[in-house]
Design an enzyme around this catalytic site. Structure first.
Site, PDB file in Angstrom:
ATOM      1  N   ASP A  91     -26.505  -6.544 -13.770  1.00 13.21           N
ATOM      2  CA  ASP A  91     -26.493  -5.943 -12.176  1.00 13.21           C
ATOM      3  C   ASP A  91     -26.782  -6.561 -11.320  1.00 13.21           C
ATOM      4  O   ASP A  91     -26.172  -6.881 -10.119  1.00 13.21           O
ATOM      5  CB  ASP A  91     -27.064  -4.401 -12.215  1.00 13.21           C
ATOM      6  N   ALA A  92     -27.954  -7.277 -11.404  1.00 13.23           N
ATOM      7  CA  ALA A  92     -28.511  -8.015  -9.972  1.00 13.23           C
ATOM      8  C   ALA A  92     -27.632  -9.443  -9.845  1.00 13.23           C
ATOM      9  O   ALA A  92     -27.669  -9.715  -8.834  1.00 13.23           O
ATOM     10  CB  ALA A  92     -29.844  -8.392 -10.512  1.00 13.23           C
ATOM     11  N   GLU A  93     -27.447  -9.863 -10.942  1.00 13.17           N
ATOM     12  CA  GLU A  93     -26.261 -11.082 -10.609  1.00 13.17           C
ATOM     13  C   GLU A  93     -25.147 -10.592 -10.051  1.00 13.17           C
ATOM     14  O   GLU A  93     -24.458 -11.367  -9.058  1.00 13.17           O
ATOM     15  CB  GLU A  93     -26.064 -11.785 -12.131  1.00 13.17           C
ATOM     16  N   LEU A 117       4.518  18.931 -15.689  1.00  9.81           N
ATOM     17  CA  LEU A 117       4.911  19.263 -17.100  1.00  9.81           C
ATOM     18  C   LEU A 117       5.111  20.525 -17.651  1.00  9.81           C
ATOM     19  O   LEU A 117       4.653  21.499 -17.119  1.00  9.81           O
ATOM     20  CB  LEU A 117       3.887  18.447 -18.044  1.00  9.81           C
ATOM     21  N   GLU A 163      -0.793  11.173 -25.930  1.00  7.58           N
ATOM     22  CA  GLU A 163      -1.847  10.790 -25.215  1.00  7.58           C
ATOM     23  C   GLU A 163      -2.946  11.636 -24.555  1.00  7.58           C
ATOM     24  O   GLU A 163      -2.092  12.912 -24.318  1.00  7.58           O
ATOM     25  CB  GLU A 163      -1.367   9.761 -23.803  1.00  7.58           C
ATOM     26  N   LYS A 215      -4.474  14.427 -22.141  1.00  4.06           N
ATOM     27  CA  LYS A 215      -4.016  14.879 -21.058  1.00  4.06           C
ATOM     28  C   LYS A 215      -5.238  14.870 -19.976  1.00  4.06           C
ATOM     29  O   LYS A 215      -5.848  16.153 -20.367  1.00  4.06           O
ATOM     30  CB  LYS A 215      -3.259  16.231 -20.840  1.00  4.06           C
ATOM     31  N   ASP A 252      -7.956  15.926 -17.348  1.00  5.18           N
ATOM     32  CA  ASP A 252      -8.031  17.022 -16.245  1.00  5.18           C
ATOM     33  C   ASP A 252      -8.740  16.426 -15.072  1.00  5.18           C
ATOM     34  O   ASP A 252      -9.961  16.330 -14.776  1.00  5.18           O
ATOM     35  CB  ASP A 252      -8.786  17.979 -17.102  1.00  5.18           C
ATOM     36  N   ARG A 301      -0.367  13.689  -5.488  1.00  5.10           N
ATOM     37  CA  ARG A 301       0.627  14.285  -5.863  1.00  5.10           C
ATOM     38  C   ARG A 301       1.384  15.156  -4.759  1.00  5.10           C
ATOM     39  O   ARG A 301       2.589  15.201  -4.410  1.00  5.10           O
ATOM     40  CB  ARG A 301       0.440  14.858  -7.160  1.00  5.10           C
ATOM     41  N   TYR A 343      -1.271   6.529 -16.414  1.00  6.25           N
ATOM     42  CA  TYR A 343      -0.696   6.902 -17.533  1.00  6.25           C
ATOM     43  C   TYR A 343       0.896   6.542 -17.404  1.00  6.25           C
ATOM     44  O   TYR A 343       1.413   6.903 -18.455  1.00  6.25           O
ATOM     45  CB  TYR A 343      -1.154   8.341 -17.759  1.00  6.25           C
ATOM     46  N   LYS A 365       5.276  12.352 -24.918  1.00  4.06           N
ATOM     47  CA  LYS A 365       6.232  11.951 -24.347  1.00  4.06           C
ATOM     48  C   LYS A 365       7.261  11.230 -25.282  1.00  4.06           C
ATOM     49  O   LYS A 365       7.119  10.352 -26.062  1.00  4.06           O
ATOM     50  CB  LYS A 365       5.847  10.749 -23.299  1.00  4.06           C
ATOM     51  N   LYS A 375      -1.322  22.113 -24.857  1.00  2.00           N
ATOM     52  CA  LYS A 375      -2.759  22.709 -24.273  1.00  2.00           C
ATOM     53  C   LYS A 375      -3.656  23.222 -25.063  1.00  2.00           C
ATOM     54  O   LYS A 375      -3.337  23.785 -26.124  1.00  2.00           O
ATOM     55  CB  LYS A 375      -2.291  23.831 -23.184  1.00  2.00           C
ATOM     56  N   CYS A 401     -45.844  34.624 -16.601  1.00  2.00           N
ATOM     57  CA  CYS A 401     -44.930  34.128 -17.768  1.00  2.00           C
ATOM     58  C   CYS A 401     -44.692  35.440 -18.790  1.00  2.00           C
ATOM     59  O   CYS A 401     -45.516  36.055 -19.244  1.00  2.00           O
ATOM     60  CB  CYS A 401     -45.932  33.268 -18.547  1.00  2.00           C
ATOM     61  N   CYS A 413     -46.909  34.581 -22.307  1.00  2.00           N
ATOM     62  CA  CYS A 413     -48.311  34.621 -22.205  1.00  2.00           C
ATOM     63  C   CYS A 413     -49.292  35.434 -21.128  1.00  2.00           C
ATOM     64  O   CYS A 413     -50.330  35.921 -21.036  1.00  2.00           O
ATOM     65  CB  CYS A 413     -49.063  33.147 -22.358  1.00  2.00           C
ATOM     66  N   CYS A 457     -44.945  28.280 -15.911  1.00  2.00           N
ATOM     67  CA  CYS A 457     -46.089  28.844 -16.555  1.00  2.00           C
ATOM     68  C   CYS A 457     -47.268  28.101 -16.299  1.00  2.00           C
ATOM     69  O   CYS A 457     -47.450  26.941 -16.797  1.00  2.00           O
ATOM     70  CB  CYS A 457     -45.742  29.293 -18.025  1.00  2.00           C
ATOM     71  N   CYS A 488     -50.514  29.508 -23.784  1.00  2.00           N
ATOM     72  CA  CYS A 488     -49.105  29.825 -23.757  1.00  2.00           C
ATOM     73  C   CYS A 488     -48.386  29.519 -25.139  1.00  2.00           C
ATOM     74  O   CYS A 488     -48.184  28.306 -25.467  1.00  2.00           O
ATOM     75  CB  CYS A 488     -48.201  29.395 -22.473  1.00  2.00           C
TER      76      CYS A 488
HETATM   77  S1  IVH Z   1       2.480  12.328 -17.409  1.00  2.00           S
HETATM   78  C1  IVH Z   1       6.479  13.652 -15.883  1.00  2.00           C
HETATM   79  N1  IVH Z   1       0.365  11.997 -18.671  1.00  2.00           N
HETATM   80  O1  IVH Z   1      -0.751  16.300 -15.639  1.00  2.00           O
HETATM   81  C2  IVH Z   1       5.241  13.208 -16.496  1.00  2.00           C
HETATM   82  N2  IVH Z   1       0.256  13.408 -16.946  1.00  2.00           N
HETATM   83  O2  IVH Z   1       0.930  18.755 -15.446  1.00  2.00           O
HETATM   84  C3  IVH Z   1       4.066  13.761 -15.697  1.00  2.00           C
HETATM   85  N3  IVH Z   1      -1.885  14.496 -16.707  1.00  2.00           N
HETATM   86  O3  IVH Z   1       0.256  16.033 -12.490  1.00  2.00           O
HETATM   87  C4  IVH Z   1       2.939  13.040 -15.702  1.00  2.00           C
HETATM   88  N4  IVH Z   1      -2.788  13.313 -17.930  1.00  2.00           N
HETATM   89  O4  IVH Z   1      -1.866  14.969 -13.128  1.00  2.00           O
HETATM   90  C5  IVH Z   1       0.997  12.485 -17.680  1.00  2.00           C
HETATM   91  N5  IVH Z   1      -1.625  11.242 -19.850  1.00  2.00           N
HETATM   92  C6  IVH Z   1      -0.993  11.928 -18.822  1.00  2.00           C
HETATM   93  C7  IVH Z   1      -1.443  12.841 -18.016  1.00  2.00           C
HETATM   94  C8  IVH Z   1      -1.008  13.630 -17.054  1.00  2.00           C
HETATM   95  C9  IVH Z   1      -2.960  14.259 -17.035  1.00  2.00           C
HETATM   96  C10 IVH Z   1      -1.663  15.490 -15.442  1.00  2.00           C
HETATM   97  C11 IVH Z   1      -0.901  14.714 -14.211  1.00  2.00           C
HETATM   98  C12 IVH Z   1       0.090  15.641 -13.905  1.00  2.00           C
HETATM   99  C13 IVH Z   1      -0.111  16.836 -14.619  1.00  2.00           C
HETATM  100  C14 IVH Z   1       1.157  17.555 -15.036  1.00  2.00           C
END
Ligand code: IVH
Length: 673
Positions: free
Chosen positions: A31-33, A81, A111, A113, A115, A134, A223, A288, A312, A406, A409, A424, A431
């Site tokens: 980190d320092a470098e 989606l 892949e 998803k 959050d 978006r 993605y 996909k 989901k 507490c 005790c 405490c 205790c």
């Molecule tokens: S594909 C048309 N890939 O999910 C394809 N989306 O519900 C749309 N998201 O707005 C995106 N991980 O924010 C894709 N591996 C992933 C994702 C992903 C998270 C989110 C993305 C999108 C939302 C759709």
């Protein structure tokens, strides 16, 4: 070398090391470098402001605040989606794809998803020129200045085959560990916590001051390639992701090609099983169609592509009712409120208890018994109450009284830190809860590692008054142990042997086993290496303690307070009398000398052209000791903007105070001989 040439060289180097650190997670520099390179870049740019470029790594620290975000129209809409939750729905979706593409093999890509917050990045001639949210899918907001502060986002690409213009899409998110760390600090300061990492990421990106975003621990997984101009066009989604990886983007390592539904199901099961270990929140997986030609022919309906489906997972947030609040007493006496809840299925398990963290959190949430509360259980973290739905409060719900004594005790509770922490005052002498928890810690794997001495057994030993403090373990006779429930003669003898064996230990284990507040395993190792012998540690002053790497003023004060307390002195002496022993550690004499040898420096406030760590490294390299608190013995204080009580103290002691420019001047002078 000319400034311009050195600047390009520095930017190149920093881009390279940045990629290794943030994208590959495989740094090649300490980190320092890295900080030293960065500091040199900042200094050179400060001297030649006309040479600063938008893709310079210096821009990551955050540019001037905006008054509002500009609106951006996406060149191609950012779709959402379709989602499903059952294998049957997934099979139906794939069948619909097959019906539209009869007699064709359909390769799939699966892949996580993520959050977080979806963003689109536009690169022109390899330089990041625009980052947008978006929004509604058609138009989003220009958050370029904020996104530039994120280390995982390349500001400039250097490969030869970069398209002239392209858009890269992905998700910006806050890793779970960083989210927890952020909330931990906020809770300690009685400040507002983030509800979940997604809100944390969204809130950070919505800051008009990029300097604030720069302080938030965000990262990004790309993605998809939104579009690319030029001759090269990928044939498949996964080919595009491979290109992106090669160009320096961070892409999830968990993208997997699947041939059929069985493959997909295996992917989904495996990902779900690993969910808690991923280190970031996912709400499912995305499946996909891999071929971009097939994607085009499948097209979209109502702003959702036919070629993708979100599967989901069970949510990690839920609402339930707060039935009661109980107070638990920990090893150091900290009293923690625990929520008893109406059982609810969240994050894959049924939860009926959750932490409320501390007293300030109860006040901040304004929670009543009977309330409907929001609950979060994600990663390996214990379930937490994150909010209250006040509109659902039943009539006559009760506020939560903070205990004065507490619950275990009956000793008085002391409120520390503006009422955030309740403790405490009984100590392990009075205790039983503290006694049990200290013993559990003492016997644990990283401490004395006493095999067979589990939590239940410790509780039984304390309840039978056989053990009052750790040293008592070493005097336990097999006969008295054998009288405990579920303990036979054989296991009693085995336990006595295991306890006896733990007498031969190491100094770091012993220090850690004491359970001193905020002295974890790493700090115990540092202390052992620094002092070599227990006596030296016991006798060390706060100042001497602060000289230990990783020991700041708080930990130093905890240590000094611990060793000064007569009860703890007795406890230590009893352990030594019980025959605990370890080899001393040879302490290598610190390299002395340097122009600042024997000087004690303090850094306070923010520094603008370099990090505090970098400044500390440079001072230490010149022989100075850099500590966290000001005393009469302090040689010099460096105060940046925002310096508070330390500066006042320095002034009252009439100590020399330098600002950042003066510090830089001094450092340059001394470093150049
Ligand atoms: S594909 C048309 N890939 O999910 C394809 N989306 O519900 C749309 N998201 O707005 C995106 N991980 O924010 C894709 N591996 C992933 C994702 C992903 C998270 C989110 C993305 C999108 C939302 C759709």
């Amino acid at each position: 070398m000319k400034a311009n040439a050195r600047l390009s060289q520095l930017r190149e180097l920093i881009h390279y090391h940045n990629h290794r650190y943030h994208v590959l997670d495989d740094p090649e520099l300490a980190d320092a470098e890295y900080d030293a390179l960065f500091d040199e870049l900042l200094a050179l740019e400060a001297a030649h402001p006309e040479l600063v470029t938008t893709d310079s790594p210096s821009q990551r620290v955050g540019s001037a605040p905006l008054s509002q975000f500009a609106t951006v129209r996406h060149e191609r809409p950012m779709l959402s989606l379709d989602k499903c939750t059952t294998p049957q729905e997934l099979a139906d979706w794939l069948q619909r794809c097959r019906n539209r593409l009869p007699d064709e093999a359909i390769g799939l890509a699966c892949e996580p998803k993520i959050d977080g917050v979806a963003v689109a990045l536009i690169y022109e001639q390899g330089v990041l020129t625009l980052a947008s949210t978006r929004g509604d899918g058609q138009t989003g907001e220009d958050i370029t200045a904020n996104v530039r502060t994120i280390g995982a986002v390349p500001l400039r690409l250097s490969a030869a085959d970069i398209p002239a213009r392209m858009e890269v899409r992905g998700e910006i998110y806050m890793p779970l560990a960083e989210f927890e760390r952020f909330n931990e600090t906020a809770r300690r300061n009685g400040a507002k916590t983030l509800v979940n990492p997604r809100n944390g990421a969204a809130g950070s990106l919505r800051q008009l001051d990029p300097g604030l975003t720069a302080q938030r621990p965000l990262t990004m997984y790309c993605y998809s390639l939104g579009w690319a101009e030029g001759d090269w066009q990928p044939a498949s989604h996964t080919e595009a992701l491979e290109k992106l990886t090669g160009w320096g983007f961070r892409v999830s390592p968990d993208v997997s090609r699947c041939k059929n539904l069985e493959d997909v199901q295996r992917f989904l099961d495996r990902l779900l099983a690993r969910r808690a270990q991923l280190g970031y929140d996912i709400d499912g997986a995305v499946i996909k169609v891999d071929s971009l030609d097939q994607q085009r022919r499948l097209g979209e309906v109502t702003r959702k592509p036919r070629w993708a489906m979100a599967f989901k997972y069970p949510p990690e947030e839920a609402t339930t009712r707060l039935l009661d609040v109980e107070f638990q007493v920990g090893r150091t006496g900290a009293v923690t409120p625990v929520a008893r809840l109406e059982p609810v299925f969240v994050g894959g398990v049924t939860v009926s208890n959750a932490t409320l963290h501390n007293m300030a959190e109860i006040a901040r949430l304004g929670v009543h018994v009977g309330d409907t509360v929001m609950l979060r259980r994600a990663g390996d973290v214990i379930p937490q109450v994150t909010g209250v739905i006040a509109s659902k409060r039943p009539a006559g719900s009760g506020t939560i009284d903070l205990p004065e004594v507490c619950p275990v005790c009956g000793s008085a509770i002391v409120y520390e830190n503006d009422g955030v922490v309740a403790r405490c005052s009984g100590g392990i002498q009075n205790c039983p809860a503290q006694r049990k928890e200290s013993l559990k810690h003492f016997a644990s794997r990283l401490a004395m590692d006493i095999e067979g001495l589990g939590d239940k057994l410790i509780e039984a030993l304390v309840e039978a008054s056989l053990v009052m403090e750790p040293a008592d373990l070493y005097g336990l006779a097999p006969e008295s142990l054998a009288e405990l429930p579920r303990m036979g003669e054989k296991s009693a003898a085995k336990l006595v042997t295991a306890i006896a064996r733990s007498r031969q230990t190491t100094l770091p284990r012993f220090i850690y086993a004491l359970g001193i507040r905020e002295v974890g395993e790493a700090t115990a190792i540092s202390l052992a290496n620094h002092f070599g012998r227990l006596d030296a540690l016991r006798e060390a002053s706060v100042e001497a303690l602060e000289e230990v790497p990783d020991v700041g003023p708080v930990v130093a004060a905890n240590l000094a307070e611990y060793f000064a307390h007569p009860d703890n002195c007795a406890l230590l002496d009893h352990l030594l009398a019980a025959g605990l022993e370890w080899p001393d550690i040879e302490v290598t004499a610190q390299a002395s000398g340097g122009p600042l040898a024997d000087q004690i420096w303090v850094l306070t406030g923010t520094l603008e052209t370099m990090t505090r760590d970098a400044a500390k490294q440079r001072l230490v390299a010149l022989g100075a000791k850099v500590v966290g608190s000001v005393s009469k013995k302090t040689s010099c204080v460096v105060a940046g903007p925002g310096a508070g009580s330390k500066l006042t103290k320095a002034q009252s002691f009439e100590l020399p105070v330098l600002d950042e420019a003066q510090l830089l001047e001094r450092l340059n002078e001394l470093e150049n001989g």
